[in-house]
Design an enzyme around this catalytic site. Sequence first.
Site: not given
Length: 292
Positions: A75, A147, A190, A193
Amino acid sequence: MKVAIYGLKVSLDQRDSFVQFFEELGQRNIEYTIEKDFRSILRNELALDLKSEETFTSYEDLQDSIDLFFTFGGDGTILNAATLIQDKNIPIVGVNTGRLGFLATINIEYLFESLGNIFTGNYKISSRSLIEVDSEDVEIEHPFALNEITVTRRETTSMITVEVYVNGEFLNSYWADGLIVSTPTGSTGYSLSCGGPIVHPENNTFIITAIAPHNLNVRPYMISDDSVLDLKIISRVDEYFLSLDARNLPLSTNVKLQLKKAGFRLYIVEPRDKTYLMTLRDKMFWGSDKRN
């Protein structure tokens, strides 16, 4: 047909796959151009005999007429490719040579089972939104992310404060290690997480997620991606980090940021027999519990 080819690294055990890939291009009379650094990697590390001498290095010299953009990696390779493609609307074929791969969904071991469908147009396109950042105080190169855009503390163990305004209205002062503003594509990165939700890429949203917030009642927040976010950063030191996907930039706390949906989208090639939910189950190991 003409394709572009891009990657960041290779391993010797992938040599046969690349040899077969370029042989397939030759048999189908498909022209190709390779990113300059990746061409050197293929020649020096895999000793490939590449027929085409044509290369590209940037957005400016990547031809608009390219039909497909092949990325070899994971990715992260696709995130880097976004800076090369930008608004050219060239579909990306993400060939996964690594491990996870939410975007690069075609494993290199099964690439040749998919090439026939890819070269005949028998595939789906997943349209992905991006987020961009602007500032009156500084010029930012490649001011967009597929992202997420993140602000974090720099050179201090103390938390920073990020004041956030949505369409001019005050939302919150986030006292934390930083703040993530994610697209649906980045919701499995991110943001996830840090406790953020998984959002289907067809949703038109941004996800605001604090990084290790001091106040435990601060939770991730989803808003429409038609919103405009203004950010002001307060810190004990006079700098903070701005991250756009994997690209990091130190900025002065005097620099205010404005975030909004980018004016273009990226297009990801997907096999017709593969869906986002299938990828999600596969990568997150949902349903793999032996008790089920």
